[in-house]
Design an enzyme around this catalytic site. Structure first.
Site, PDB file in Angstrom:
ATOM      1  N   GLY A 171     -31.555  20.844   1.990  1.00 65.74           N
ATOM      2  CA  GLY A 171     -32.591  21.648   2.633  1.00 65.74           C
ATOM      3  C   GLY A 171     -33.246  22.558   1.613  1.00 65.74           C
ATOM      4  N   GLU A 201     -33.343  23.802  -7.732  1.00 61.77           N
ATOM      5  CA  GLU A 201     -34.361  22.743  -7.558  1.00 61.77           C
ATOM      6  C   GLU A 201     -35.741  23.400  -7.591  1.00 61.77           C
ATOM      7  OE1 GLU A 201     -34.202  20.745  -3.753  1.00 61.77           O
ATOM      8  OE2 GLU A 201     -35.442  19.080  -4.452  1.00 61.77           O
ATOM      9  N   ASP A 280     -32.259  10.869  -5.585  1.00 62.67           N
ATOM     10  CA  ASP A 280     -32.458  11.804  -4.476  1.00 62.67           C
ATOM     11  C   ASP A 280     -32.921  11.068  -3.203  1.00 62.67           C
ATOM     12  OD1 ASP A 280     -32.277  14.324  -3.396  1.00 62.67           O
ATOM     13  OD2 ASP A 280     -34.064  15.134  -4.366  1.00 62.67           O
ATOM     14  N   ASP A 281     -34.177  10.638  -3.193  1.00 70.10           N
ATOM     15  CA  ASP A 281     -34.768  10.068  -1.965  1.00 70.10           C
ATOM     16  C   ASP A 281     -35.674   8.881  -2.337  1.00 70.10           C
ATOM     17  OD1 ASP A 281     -33.993  12.296   0.057  1.00 70.10           O
ATOM     18  OD2 ASP A 281     -34.847  13.386  -1.630  1.00 70.10           O
TER      19      ASP A 281
HETATM   20  N1  ADE Z   1     -32.708  16.613   1.463  1.00 69.44           N
HETATM   21  C1  ADE Z   1     -33.176  15.437   1.042  1.00 69.44           C
HETATM   22  N2  ADE Z   1     -33.737  15.568  -0.164  1.00 69.44           N
HETATM   23  C2  ADE Z   1     -33.630  16.872  -0.525  1.00 69.44           C
HETATM   24  C3  ADE Z   1     -34.037  17.639  -1.634  1.00 69.44           C
HETATM   25  N3  ADE Z   1     -34.680  17.080  -2.678  1.00 69.44           N
HETATM   26  N4  ADE Z   1     -33.777  18.946  -1.644  1.00 69.44           N
HETATM   27  C4  ADE Z   1     -33.144  19.510  -0.611  1.00 69.44           C
HETATM   28  N5  ADE Z   1     -32.727  18.837   0.463  1.00 69.44           N
HETATM   29  C5  ADE Z   1     -32.978  17.527   0.518  1.00 69.44           C
HETATM   30 ZN    ZN Z   2     -31.107  15.968  -2.674  1.00 76.22          ZN
END
Ligand code: ADE
Ligand code: ZN
Length: 351
Positions: A171, A201, A280-281
């Site tokens: 988050g 981050e 990450d995603d």
């Molecule tokens: N949830 C999914 N990707 C995220 C990210 N980059 N930073 C924080 N929470 C996340």
């Molecule tokens: Zn993450």
């Protein structure tokens, strides 16, 4: 090395990934299917594109949660795990510690045990059919407050599922400081769970220090703002704190890093920080693990030998036994030697 040879080499090497969100590995067809099941109509191309039109962390997180809400039936998670299995296969990831974020699903009234039953069945299938091991880190989430995070932890502890090896804090770190989650993390640690946290981050190095000192995080997700704090870099080097670096994610969320070329991972690595490479995603940032290794090779000047070190780092910083770490690292070495034996024309790249 040219891109085709690079991808051939990287595909041959067994890899681990330590920072990836399982809900963020999904195909276009899965998104469209669950949308249709949820709204009883087809998703338009414009609606699809709109999901991916963010230019910061908050915008991305909104889309992440929005897609989770499209899932209206627990059994649809199977689609997600099929996509995940394909991703592991394509990138030759033999060991993965993935985040799962249950909060959005629990808010819909889903039962945690039922979710876990389906998830564990999917992981067993991945193990049985593809020999790939996936362990779960439950993202208790800073987005929904402390009480929600504690509730998530209590569900994890009640479930006592061997696939769950720890908790994480995902988050937006801007709105959920580490100190709010001290008790949650302390309880998790006392129960024998591993603990990790996203930090540094988008917030400065104090956020990383808080994750380490207050939450006792064993690894830091991102941690890139450490680069602006020379004294802290020395501390990270001394303690060999693992940073789970996700380069393209940082470019997408567009706060600390504005272009790939200015990503600080090479500087951190050169200074001796214990870094690993992650995506990450993948669907949201349009990147795979092999793409990330290619990007840092091409854009940041990592050598092939350094990439091999990074690949081994991911195993070494995972939560597996020392003997398993050793076994995987030997397998990396073996696959490396075999690939170069089969591609003698590429051996000059090693000198
Ligand atoms: N949830 C999914 N990707 C995220 C990210 N980059 N930073 C924080 N929470 C996340
Ligand atoms: Zn993450």
């Amino acid at each position: 090395m040219r891109k085709t040879e690079f991808y051939s080499l990287l595909t041959a090497l067994p890899k681990a990934e330590l920072h990836i969100h399982e809900e963020a590995v999904l195909s276009r067809s899965t998104i469209k299917t669950v949308y249709k099941r949820s709204f009883n109509k087809e998703m338009t191309a414009a609606e699809y594109d709109e999901l991916f039109a963010y230019d910061d962390l908050a915008g991305f997180l909104d889309s992440f949660i929005k897609i989770q809400k499209y899932f209206t039936n627990i059994n649809d998670l199977e689609l997600l795990f099929n996509d995940f299995s394909e991703y592991l296969e394509k990138n030759n990831i033999v060991y993965c510690e993935t985040f799962i974020s249950p909060t959005s699903h629990l808010k819909k009234g889903w039962d945690f045990s039922q979710m876990m039953e389906l998830i564990c069945r999917s992981l067993n299938k991945i193990k049985k059919e593809h020999g790939r091991t996936v362990k779960l880190i439950i993202d208790v989430s800073r987005t929904f407050g402390t009480e929600n995070a504690m509730n998530n932890l209590d569900l994890v502890l009640k479930e006592n599922c061997p696939e769950i090896i720890g908790i994480g804090l995902g988050g937006n770190e801007v709105s959920g400081p580490a100190k709010d989650f001290k008790d949650v993390f302390e309880k998790a640690r006392k129960a024998g769970l591993h603990v990790v946290a996203h930090a540094g981050e988008v917030c400065d190095s104090q956020s990383i220090k808080d994750a380490l000192n207050i939450l006792k995080a064993e690894r830091i997700g991102h941690g890139i703002t450490a680069v602006n704090d020379e004294d802290f870099i020395k501390e990270l080097v001394q303690n060999q704190t693992c940073l789970e670096i996700c380069p393209t994610s940082n470019v997408f969320t567009n706060t600390i890093v504005k272009s790939f070329k200015e990503h600080p991972v090479k500087k951190l690595f050169d200074e001796g920080v214990n870094v690993t490479i992650n995506t990450d995603d993948p669907t949201f940032f349009k990147v795979s693990l092999i793409d990330e290794y290619w990007n840092i090779y091409k854009e940041l000047g990592f050598t092939l030998q350094e990439l091999k070190t990074l690949i081994k780092n991911s195993f070494k910083n995972s939560f597996i036994s020392d003997s398993a770490k050793k076994k995987y690292c030997n397998e990396v070495e073996k696959a490396w030697n075999q690939w170069f034996d089969e591609h003698p024309e590429c051996q000059k790249e090693l000198s």
